[in-house]
Design a protein around this motif. Structure first.
Motif, short mmCIF file in Angstrom:
data_model
loop_
_atom_site.label_atom_id
_atom_site.label_comp_id
_atom_site.label_asym_id
_atom_site.label_seq_id
_atom_site.Cartn_x
_atom_site.Cartn_y
_atom_site.Cartn_z
N PRO A 157 -4.06 1.81 4.28
CA PRO A 157 -3.00 2.20 5.22
C PRO A 157 -2.76 3.70 5.28
N GLU A 158 -2.75 4.36 4.12
CA GLU A 158 -2.48 5.81 4.11
C GLU A 158 -3.56 6.58 4.85
N LEU A 159 -4.83 6.24 4.61
CA LEU A 159 -5.93 6.92 5.28
C LEU A 159 -5.92 6.61 6.78
N GLY A 160 -5.63 5.37 7.14
CA GLY A 160 -5.56 5.02 8.54
C GLY A 160 -4.46 5.78 9.27
N LYS A 161 -3.33 5.99 8.59
CA LYS A 161 -2.23 6.73 9.19
C LYS A 161 -2.61 8.18 9.42
N GLY A 183 9.51 -5.98 7.81
CA GLY A 183 9.06 -6.01 6.42
C GLY A 183 7.56 -5.98 6.25
N TYR A 184 6.83 -6.05 7.33
CA TYR A 184 5.38 -5.99 7.26
C TYR A 184 4.82 -5.45 8.57
N THR A 185 3.57 -5.07 8.53
CA THR A 185 2.91 -4.52 9.71
C THR A 185 1.64 -5.32 9.98
N THR A 199 2.99 3.12 0.63
CA THR A 199 2.37 3.73 1.80
C THR A 199 3.15 4.95 2.27
N SER A 200 4.29 5.23 1.64
CA SER A 200 5.08 6.41 2.01
C SER A 200 5.22 7.36 0.83
N ILE A 238 -0.08 -5.94 6.57
CA ILE A 238 0.26 -4.97 5.53
C ILE A 238 1.73 -5.15 5.17
N ILE A 239 2.01 -5.51 3.92
CA ILE A 239 3.38 -5.69 3.46
C ILE A 239 3.97 -4.31 3.16
N ASN A 240 5.10 -4.01 3.77
CA ASN A 240 5.72 -2.70 3.59
C ASN A 240 6.35 -2.58 2.21
N ASP A 241 6.76 -1.35 1.89
CA ASP A 241 7.38 -1.09 0.59
C ASP A 241 8.61 -1.97 0.38
#
Length: 228
Positions: free
Chosen positions: A140-144, A32-34, A91-92, A46-49
């Motif tokens: 998170p999106e930019l890091g990915k 549930g988180y990263t 983030t997705s 980072i809390i996931n969706d």
């Protein structure tokens, strides 16, 4: 999550630190988180969706696995955090990062097998990849997206030897540990020995086939000499 001193982690970070909503009794599963290790003093969660709570409690589940250079353990094992759910974004929301991974794998493969390919584009992508190691906390999106560019360095090529798993130390920044493991040349640059060995092998075969005593076909000998 920031510590006062540089820390050394002994074990899996997901088994050491946990996250729990203050309104619930059960700890959130690790899926549930990263957890991202920023540096030797900072850890980002980072809390996931799907997370809808606004108050969480960060828990150190195994304090003996976190210690500083003097061997001291954390004194505070719980901390309350607030999340502004009005500014939460997915983030997705884009499949762009996943497509970049596939594209970079194809591009890197073309670069290594074709001598006619212009590698300036690959150099440019490698330059963008370096920005992941800047000492900033990236979205998170930019890091990915930036981490997907690591395929431009051809690190997916298998090595001719094995190296031990990396260990997080206080002198290794989080982005380096997440993507490279450490500063070892054998780990991060050893893959270049594989295409080098293949090129040397092909050169030796062409050299042997260009000898008249071995290859009696003049046309094939001339072709081998042209390639050399």
């Amino acid at each position: 999550m920031t510590f006062n001193n540089d820390i050394i982690l002994n074990g899996n970070i997901e088994d050491i630190i946990g996250l729990q909503p203050t309104s619930g009794r059960r700890r959130i599963l690790a899926s549930g988180y990263t957890i991202v290790i920023i540096d030797s003093t900072t850890i980002q969660i980072i809390i996931n969706d799907g997370g809808s709570a606004s108050q969480y409690e960060v828990q150190i589940l195994d304090p003996e696995s976190i210690q500083d250079a003097s061997g001291n353990f954390p004194s505070n094992l719980r901390s309350q955090i607030m999340v502004d759910i009005a500014n939460i974004y997915s983030t997705s929301s884009s499949e762009g990062p996943d497509h970049i991974v596939i594209y970079m794998g194809f591009l890197a493969a073309v670069c290594i097998v074709s001598f006619l390919f212009d590698i300036e584009m690959m150099k440019f992508l490698q330059l963008l990849y370096v920005h992941y190691f800047v000492g900033l906390i990236l979205p998170p999106e930019l890091g990915k997206v930036l981490t997907a560019l690591r395929w431009s360095t051809l690190q997916y090529i298998p090595t001719l030897y094995s190296v031990p798993d990396p260990v997080l130390r206080e002198n290794i920044p989080g982005p380096v540990y997440d993507t490279l493991g450490d500063f070892s040349f054998l780990r991060n640059g050893g893959f270049a020995l594989t295409p080098l060995a293949a090129i040397v092998l092909v050169w030796m075969v062409l050299k042997v086939l260009s000898v008249p005593e071995i290859n009696r076909f003049k046309s094939s000998r001339m072709w081998c000499k042209e390639l050399l």
